[in-house]
Write a protein that holds these residues in place. Structure first.
Motif, short mmCIF file in Angstrom:
data_model
loop_
_atom_site.label_atom_id
_atom_site.label_comp_id
_atom_site.label_asym_id
_atom_site.label_seq_id
_atom_site.Cartn_x
_atom_site.Cartn_y
_atom_site.Cartn_z
N GLY A 53 0.51 -6.57 -12.06
CA GLY A 53 -0.23 -6.85 -10.84
C GLY A 53 0.13 -8.15 -10.18
O GLY A 53 -0.59 -8.62 -9.30
N GLN A 54 1.27 -8.74 -10.54
CA GLN A 54 1.70 -10.02 -9.97
C GLN A 54 2.86 -9.82 -9.01
O GLN A 54 3.82 -9.11 -9.33
N VAL A 55 2.80 -10.46 -7.87
CA VAL A 55 3.88 -10.41 -6.89
C VAL A 55 4.22 -11.82 -6.46
O VAL A 55 3.32 -12.59 -6.09
N VAL A 56 5.48 -12.16 -6.54
CA VAL A 56 5.95 -13.45 -6.03
C VAL A 56 6.47 -13.24 -4.62
O VAL A 56 7.34 -12.40 -4.38
N VAL A 95 -1.03 -12.82 -5.83
CA VAL A 95 0.11 -13.26 -5.03
C VAL A 95 0.48 -14.70 -5.39
O VAL A 95 -0.34 -15.62 -5.27
N LEU A 96 1.70 -14.89 -5.86
CA LEU A 96 2.23 -16.21 -6.19
C LEU A 96 3.26 -16.58 -5.14
O LEU A 96 4.24 -15.86 -4.93
N ARG A 97 3.03 -17.68 -4.44
CA ARG A 97 3.97 -18.11 -3.40
C ARG A 97 5.01 -19.05 -4.00
O ARG A 97 4.69 -19.95 -4.78
N LYS A 145 9.78 -23.43 -11.81
CA LYS A 145 8.61 -22.77 -11.23
C LYS A 145 8.29 -21.48 -11.98
O LYS A 145 7.14 -21.22 -12.35
N LEU A 146 9.32 -20.65 -12.21
CA LEU A 146 9.09 -19.34 -12.82
C LEU A 146 8.66 -19.44 -14.27
O LEU A 146 7.84 -18.64 -14.73
N MET A 147 9.20 -20.40 -15.01
CA MET A 147 8.94 -20.44 -16.45
C MET A 147 7.84 -21.41 -16.86
O MET A 147 7.15 -21.18 -17.86
N LEU A 148 7.68 -22.51 -16.12
CA LEU A 148 6.75 -23.55 -16.56
C LEU A 148 5.52 -23.71 -15.67
O LEU A 148 4.47 -24.11 -16.16
N GLU A 149 5.65 -23.43 -14.38
CA GLU A 149 4.55 -23.73 -13.47
C GLU A 149 3.78 -22.51 -13.00
O GLU A 149 2.66 -22.65 -12.51
N MET A 150 4.36 -21.32 -13.12
CA MET A 150 3.68 -20.10 -12.71
C MET A 150 3.32 -19.26 -13.94
O MET A 150 4.07 -19.26 -14.93
#
Length: 607
Positions: free
Chosen positions: A412-415, A500-502, A551-556
């Protein structure tokens, strides 16, 4: 129905010019009394050449100024897996040896740090070449044509009977898939496509999947000589295109479904632009026109961005049907017409499938079936084995396909790209580069040439300061144009219940902001046999790769543990053709367990 397919694009490798050896003239010394008039001329010419060379060095090459010290990350040995790498703590990688690798693999450590790994060492720690997920056989042109006609006839019969076939759930495009194979296309004449196939296969030796390269029969000997060990080559009795993602969808049950064939290629852009005018100008009546594409370009600028239609124009569905027949898989032609890049299929936290479909594809389906939006969405759901309540229309993010600006990741996650943030990040980088390029005065001990060169560089530095002001304005203007569409996409994604992840994931050319320079959203996701989540994307410069990987591995909250960026030299070649690595690949595999989906494997790599 006739086949009319365009061959894949050809990219030529640049030729390397070699410098001829410099002549070694011997000089005979003579006393002043023996100098003749022609000797004076020679000396005058030599003096003039020396002066010109000095001016050239000053104005163009310059005398070397004191260098700025750069910290270089030390090489470290990591465990689980046993591989060397460097911890990346800054905004880029300064260790030239590691940054010069063709494929850049970043991974998370148990200490919540990020490392760039030695790719070849990591590959040797993997399981090596994988077995093909299924057996393939050559299918002749007559047999394939008969099959395609049969698939089309079944669709026509179901339309007539008003009872369409129920589809199986299609393969998801997020981390809920454990991929066993990716289908790609190359014909041997396009080195870039071969490089993508090979790099994808090398990553497969780490993450546990095989690559099948489709190639026209006559090109198979050439392709076999060029591909890596973890690649099977499937001969085709037809031409093809590199964008295998768009041909249709594979199903989890082992079949395929392709978009409905459309005889009139102009029907797709007509339907798309007519519906865009309706959507973006709701207070204006849609006029009658024989050419809505030209009408949008002249009178409705919001509707005038890139348009889909290559699948219908080239009958590209044949490529996926050929792959299915070669492995004796079931085949269906859908009632709807949805190009693969304009639909994102994923898995919800409860394990059920969902689909995000670009509104342009909904418009084409409505026009094709002569139905309203609700019925069109129901047909799309039925074609792709999903509940109608789990298929959601999403506004185009200013692009012909959703996957050029967004990607599904976890359940259910969309970047979604954030153009405004990307512009500010790039402006910050440009300012940093300008500051770093500020020349350092050589000091009182510097030579006259060094001091003159300092002032020359300072002059050009001030000109770059002026140019940066223009770049800033252009970047922000283009960002606002793109953000208008992205915000509409975000609205629809949130209405669909997505998280939604921007992300600033698409970076543009600062001198031509309408052109993409790096695109980190058109990539592939998966979970390997160890339950680890990985991502494969296009490469970029070190700074943008580090930014996105962090961003993808540590912050999101994505659960991604490993990010593979492909060769940087390949990126401009494929973005110039308006597609990325997701567009070039078609996965098959198994759905991961819900427990694995919602709780990815913990990180094992330690320093």
């Amino acid at each position: 129905m006739s086949v009319s397919l365009r061959p894949g694009p050809v990219a030529l490798r640049p030729q390397v010019a070699t410098r001829p050896p410099e002549p070694t003239d011997s000089v005979e010394l003579s006393s002043p009394s023996s100098v003749r008039p022609e000797g004076i001329a020679e000396r005058t010419a030599e003096w003039t050449a020396g002066l010109v060379g000095s001016l050239w060095r000053l104005l163009v090459v310059g005398s070397k100024l004191p260098p700025v010290p750069v910290p270089v990350e030390p090489v470290q040995q990591f465990k689980s897996p046993d591989v060397e790498g460097v911890l990346v703590t800054g905004d880029r990688v300064f260790n030239q040896e590691f940054d010069d690798q063709s494929i850049h693999t970043y991974a998370v450590t148990t200490g919540n740090e990020m490392a760039l790994l030695d790719f070849e060492q990591l590959r040797k720690q993997g399981d090596g070449p994988q077995e093909p997920p299924r057996r393939y056989r050559y299918v002749g042109a007559k047999s394939l044509k008969k099959t395609v006609n049969g698939v089309h006839a079944r669709r026509q019969a179901s339309l007539k009977a008003r009872q369409s076939e129920v589809g199986d759930r299609v393969v998801p495009k997020d981390a809920s898939l454990n991929p066993t194979g990716y289908a790609m296309f190359c014909d041997g004449s396009d080195p870039v496509s071969v490089d993508f196939v090979n790099q994808m296969s090398l990553i497969g030796e780490i993450e546990g999947y095989h690559v099948v390269a489709e190639a026209p029969k006559e090109a198979v000997p050439t392709v076999l000589e060029e591909v890596a060990e973890n690649v099977s080559v499937l001969p085709l009795s037809m031409a093809g295109e590199i964008w295998t993602e768009d041909y249709g969808e594979r199903t989890l049950a082992g079949g395929v479904v392709v978009p409905a064939f459309i005889d009139d290629a102009e029907r797709v852009p007509q339907a798309v632009h007519r519906d865009r005018i309706r959507r973006f100008y709701p207070n204006e009546p849609v006029p009658d026109s024989d050419d809505y594409e030209s009408l949008a370009a002249s009178d409705y600028p919001l509707a005038a961005f890139s348009c889909q239609g290559s699948v219908s124009a080239g009958n590209l569905q044949w490529g996926l049907l050929a792959l299915a027949q070669a492995s004796k898989q079931s085949m269906r032609e859908g009632l709807s017409h949805v190009e693969g890049g304009n639909a994102l299929f994923g898995t919800l936290p409860n394990g059920e499938g969902y689909g995000l479909v670009g509104r342009d594809s909904v418009a084409v389906t409505r026009d094709l079936l002569k139905v309203g939006e609700k019925a069109a969405l129901a047909s799309i759901a039925r074609d792709h084995g999903l509940k109608p309540s789990h298929v959601f229309p999403v506004e185009q993010p200013g692009e012909f396909h959703l996957d050029m600006r967004m990607m599904c990741i976890g359940p259910g996650q969309v970047v979604l790209n954030d153009a405004r943030a990307a512009a500010e990040v790039q402006i910050g980088w440009l300012k940093d580069d300008l500051q770093a390029s500020l020349p350092r005065h050589p000091g009182p001990d510097g030579s006259i040439w060094q001091r003159l060169n300092y002032h020359r560089k300072l002059f050009f530095h001030r000109r770059r300061e002026v140019a940066l002001v223009r770049q800033e304005a252009a970047l922000r203007q283009e960002a606002e144009r793109r953000a208008l569409y992205e915000d509409l996409s975000a609205r629809d994604l949130q209405a669909a219940g997505m998280s939604v992840l921007r992300l600033a994931g698409v970076f543009v050319n600062p001198n031509r902001p309408s052109e993409d320079m790096f695109n980190y959203l058109n990539g592939r996701h998966g979970v390997n046999d160890d339950g680890q989540r990985f991502f494969v994307g296009l490469g970029g410069d070190s700074r943008s790769e580090v930014y996105v990987a962090r961003k993808l591995m540590l912050e999101m909250p994505t659960g991604i543990q490993r990010v593979h960026f492909m060769g940087r030299d390949l990126t401009p070649e494929t973005l110039g053709l308006f597609g990325g690595i997701k567009c070039r690949t078609k996965p098959e595999g198994d759905l991961v367990a819900r427990s694995e989906l919602n709780a990815p494997a913990p990180t094992q790599m330690t320093a």
